[in-house]
Each structure stands twice: as C-alpha cells, then as structure tokens.
Enzyme design. Structure first.
Site, PDB file in Angstrom:
ATOM      1  CB  THR A   1       1.516  -3.223   5.349  1.00  0.00           C
ATOM      2  OG1 THR A   1       1.133  -2.535   4.386  1.00  0.00           O
ATOM      3  CG2 THR A   1       0.781  -3.531   6.966  1.00  0.00           C
TER       4      THR A   1
ATOM      5  CE1 TYR B   1      -6.036  -0.702  -2.360  1.00  0.00           C
ATOM      6  CE2 TYR B   1      -6.430   1.567  -1.178  1.00  0.00           C
ATOM      7  CZ  TYR B   1      -6.404   0.276  -0.974  1.00  0.00           C
ATOM      8  OH  TYR B   1      -5.810   0.199  -0.410  1.00  0.00           O
TER       9      TYR B   1
ATOM     10  CB  ILE C   1      -3.711  -6.294   7.074  1.00  0.00           C
ATOM     11  CG1 ILE C   1      -3.081  -4.650   7.537  1.00  0.00           C
ATOM     12  CG2 ILE C   1      -4.952  -5.944   7.961  1.00  0.00           C
ATOM     13  CD1 ILE C   1      -4.115  -3.819   6.263  1.00  0.00           C
TER      14      ILE C   1
ATOM     15  CG  ASN D   1      -4.609   8.929  -2.017  1.00  0.00           C
ATOM     16  OD1 ASN D   1      -4.174  10.019  -2.577  1.00  0.00           O
ATOM     17  ND2 ASN D   1      -3.668   7.867  -1.705  1.00  0.00           N
TER      18      ASN D   1
ATOM     19  CE  LYS E   1       2.655   3.473 -14.622  1.00  0.00           C
ATOM     20  NZ  LYS E   1       3.698   3.452 -14.057  1.00  0.00           N
ATOM     21  CG  LEU E   2      -0.878  10.475 -12.939  1.00  0.00           C
ATOM     22  CD1 LEU E   2       0.280  11.598 -12.880  1.00  0.00           C
ATOM     23  CD2 LEU E   2      -1.687  11.212 -11.364  1.00  0.00           C
TER      24      LEU E   2
ATOM     25  CG  ASP F   1      -2.002 -14.861   0.556  1.00  0.00           C
ATOM     26  OD1 ASP F   1      -1.645 -14.954  -0.950  1.00  0.00           O
ATOM     27  OD2 ASP F   1      -1.883 -13.818   0.995  1.00  0.00           O
TER      28      ASP F   1
ATOM     29  CB  ALA G   1      -6.960 -10.895  -1.006  1.00  0.00           C
TER      30      ALA G   1
END
Ligand SMILES: NC(=O)c1ccc[n+]([C@@H]2O[C@H](COP(=O)([O-])OP(=O)(O)OC[C@H]3O[C@@H](n4cnc5c(N)ncnc54)[C@H](O)[C@@H]3O)[C@@H](O)[C@H]2O)c1
Length: 450
Positions: free
Chosen positions: A391, A356, A224, A350, A300-301, A243, A294
């Site tokens: 992506t 995240y 992206i 999620n 992970k749970l 980057d 970025a």
C-alpha cells in the site's frame, strides 16, 4: 497489483533466468473471483479412527458444496485440498496414521491447494495426554504450512470443547480457508466456539453473504480501507466510508465506486462514535458492521520519539477505536460485528515502532475484552493483523527493506489490500458468530511472532 518481482519470475524469459539462477520464485496467488470453483481440485478428507464421525459429517457438507470429495488418496489424483480431522484424538500417538497419510499425498497437492486441520483446543481439566494431543496440532500445522509450495497454504480450525464440528461457524471458517479468499492467510489457527443458540441457518454458498447489511469503514479513502469498502460492497453490504476531510477526494472516489455514502470525520473527534451511529441510522436505517481501519505510522526509535509522534499514533490507532466502541456497546446494537485492524508489529514487535506496536497490541487487548460485551447481543469483536501489505503506507519504506520484507513470509511476497479485506469480510459475516475475540493474521506466514 502483484509486485513486479513476483510477476517477473513467473513469466517468460525472466522466469527461465530466475530458475537458472536459483532465485526465490514466489507463486502467483489465486484470488477470489465470483463463479470460480471453491478449490483447485478434489478434496481429500483424512482422520484418525476416533474422529471418523466428525470427518464423515464434514465430508457430507463438502459434497453439498458440489466438491469432488475423496476419503481414499488413490494414486493418481492431484488434490485441491486436504482436510485433516483430529477432533477426537485422545493421545499424541493416535494421530500418527492420519498425519502420515496426509504427508504421503502432499506431493500431489496442486499449486494454490489447501491443507486445513480441524482439531480441538486444549482446555482446563484435560488429561495430560489429551492436552498434549490437542496442542500438538498447533506446532504441526505451523510447520507443515512452511513445507507447502506453489502458493498452497495450511491453516487450522480449533474448536472449543462446546462447539460441534457441523455448526455454521465451523463450516463458514472451513469454507474461507479452502477458498481463494484466504490466499495470503497461511500457518494460522483460528479458534471457533459455539454460536448463539437459535441463530438462523445461513446459506454458506451465497456470493452475497452481507446482503442487506450496513457497514462503516474508517480510513476508506485509500489503501486497505478502500479495498475493505469494495469487498464488503461486493458481498452485498451498503458501505459508509469514513476518512478525514483532507482525504475528501479519495473518500468520495471510494464511496462512489461502492455506491455507498461518504462521512468526512476525524475518528479522534470526541463525538466520532455518535456521528457514525447517527449517519448509519439516518441514511441507511441501522448499523451491522464496523471496521476500524484508520491508522497512521510515526516511526522513531523510542530514544528519539517526540511526544507528538507518540500521542498521534495512540490517538488514531487505539483511543479512537476504544471511544467509538464504547458508544456502540452503550447503544446495545443487535448482531453487531466489529473488526479492528491490528498488525503483526503488535504481536512480534518491530524496531522503530514502539508507538505503533503499543497501539496495535492495545487493539488486540480491547478486542478480547469487547468480544463478550457484543456477544450478549449476538455480535462479535475480532482483529485482523496484516503483515507486509503493498500500500501507500508500505511504499514509503526504503526499497531494500521493502524487498527483504517481501521475501520473509513462507509465501515469499507481500500481500494485497484485498487479502486483508477478504479476512475482514469473513469476520463481518453473520455466519461466523462463533469466531469471537480472535486475531486473524494475514501475513503469508511471516516469520515474526507466532
Ligand atoms: N500496509 C500494511 O502493510 C499494514 C500492515 C499492518 C497493519 N496495517 C494497518 O491497516 C490499516 C490501513 O493501512 P494502509 O496501509 O491502508 O494505510 P494508508 O495510510 O494507506 O491509509 C490509512 C487511511 O486512514 C486515514 N486516516 C488516518 N487518520 C485518520 C483519522 N484520524 N480519521 C479518519 N481517517 C484517518 C487516512 O487518511 C488514510 O486514508 C492501518 O490501521 C494500518 O495500521 C497496514
């Protein structure tokens, strides 16, 4: 690239087979190409009685954009877009005629057509009937968008009480929603407030709306971020591509492709903000646009989450943006547009993504708080929340999960990096100074979240 399934069900023998088997047939979305018409056909402008003056003003603007504008549905026109104006509707019952008139022409809306509502945000102190009429548009638009077919989309502009319908930011947003640039934005309502007094009038029809601007894009080596760098450069900006050193090859490729400069930098470095500012000023004479793109995943749970997995995601996706913004705010740059990448995971949650989603919901939080700080100097802070985008990041998701994820949105497909990039470029546009502190989802109207 459009995914293979969407390509297959739209061409040749596999198209016939998919139709016979009743398989979902996601439409091929029309995406922006310079020189192509703004809409795929004539534009119908509809309103209730009280909003007629606003509808007239918008129709005049659309005529000025060389569009074929109709105020009457006729009975044989295939429309490219319908603009439904409900800015002055005082009671819910007053909207009926205009809403049903819109419904009566939906079967004549062309593939990749557009429905755009223009209404006002409910505000404190509104009479209950007025508040009901205003808020009702929200549920209406989101449901209508789910009923559209053939790549057509529905989106809404929601004016704050102090914003006029013919101000630049409203017209810029209308143009974006009507255009092919918003191909994967569906079922969204964007709040537009008044722009800074005395802001220069912008040419909304130009192909290079960012000419003369200097932009920084983090995570520009691929995915992206690379698409954002290309799109900002296409629109006329000089782009600084940032980057990590490990992605140096991809970074150089993007920077060369867009005629910009490369800055190898880990955004979590304590002096990242200073280095970005210094590079932009020394190499390009200033800084107008910063895109915090970025980002990393360490899914992970929570029960199995290691400290390193949690901390890395928060550091890159959230703390780095905060730290760089602090430097930018302190520098007091004029007319700075900051766009941060959030995610629908940060809105709806999620499984396996607590880290995240924490980071991306945090991005939405700092965007809202940074908006008024930048507005003091004519700038904006907004977030773009992508849904499922094709992506390298999403290619690592197992095939079955990926296939299901593609079919969940109303548009029945994943988005392309360029779809996110178009939304970023829209929010980086000086003409959108009245769009501030907002989250624009680019998710094909994914069923998760609002
Ligand atoms: N792909 C999707 O479906 C999706 C959905 C929602 C949100 N997003 C967000 O969009 C953004 C871009 O996603 P993508 O799919 O292109 O990801 P990607 O993994 O393809 O690219 C991310 C880029 O960021 C760079 N990067 C990572 N850590 C960095 C650091 N510390 N300093 C500088 N650069 C760093 C990487 O090297 C890479 O080039 C991310 O913020 C992501 O969370 C993506």
């Amino acid at each position: 690239m459009t995914d293979r399934y969407t390509q297959a069900v739209n061409s040749g023998f596999t198209k016939t087979l998919a139709t016979k088997l009743g398989l979902p047939r996601p439409a091929l979305l029309r995406r922006y190409r310079a020189g192509e018409p703004l809409t795929v056909g004539p534009v119908l402008v509809v309103s209730d009685g009280a909003s007629k003056a606003d509808a007239d003003a918008l129709a005049q603007t659309l005529l000025g954009w060389d569009l074929d504008v109709r105020r009457d549905p006729g009975d044989d026109v295939r429309f490219g877009a319908i603009v439904l104006v409900l800015t002055e509707t005082a009671r819910p019952g007053d909207a009926s005629e205009a809403v049903l008139a819109t419904g009566s022409v939906l079967r004549r809306l062309a593939g990749n057509g557009r429905v755009v509502t223009v209404s006002r945000a409910a505000a404190e102190g509104d009479a209950p009937a007025l508040s009901a009429a205003r808020n009702a548009v929200d549920g209406f638009l989101r449901s209508l968008a789910k009923e559209l077919r053939g790549g057509a989309t529905g989106n809404g502009i929601v004016l704050t009480d102090d914003a006029a319908v013919d101000q630049t930011s409203v017209l810029a947003t209308l143009r974006f929603f009507l255009s092919a640039k918003s191909a994967y934005v569906d079922g969204q309502l964007l709040r537009v407030g008044p722009a800074k007094a005395g802001a220069p009038a912008a040419d909304l029809t130009t192909d290079r709306p960012l000419a003369g601007k200097v932009a920084v894009v983090t995570g520009a080596a691929r995915g992206i971020g690379a698409a954002i760098a290309r799109t900002l450069a296409r629109d006329g900006a000089t782009v600084v591509c940032v980057d990590v050193p490990a992605a140096g090859e991809g970074l150089a490729r993007t920077a060369n492709a867009v005629g910009g400069t490369a800055l190898q930098l880990d955004v979590t470095a304590p002096d990242a903000g200073q280095r970005i500012l210094l590079h932009a000023r020394e190499r390009h004479g200033g800084l107008d646009i910063v895109v915090h793109n970025a980002g990393i995943l360490r899914d992970k749970l929570l029960a199995n989450m290691k400290p390193a997995q949690w901390d890395a995601v928060i550091a890159v996706n959230l703390e780095a943006q905060l730290q760089i913004n602090e430097t930018l705010v302190q520098a007091g740059l004029e007319n700075l547009h900051v766009v941060s990448l959030a995610s629908t995971s940060g809105i709806a949650g999620n499984k396996g993504q607590t880290n995240y989603a924490f980071s991306k919901a945090g991005v939405i939080g700092h965007t809202r708080a940074t908006a008024p700080l930048l507005a003091e100097h004519g700038g904006t802070a907004n977030a773009v929340a992508p849904g499922f985008i094709e992506t390298d990041m999403t290619a690592s998701i197992p095939f079955a999960t990926r296939s299901v994820a593609r079919l969940l949105p109303t548009l029945s497909q994943g988005g392309e990096p360029v779809d996110v990039a178009e939304a970023v470029a829209f929010l980086a546009w000086p003409a959108t100074a009245g769009v501030n502190g907002q989250v624009l989802r680019v998710c094909g109207q994914h069923m998760v979240g609002q």
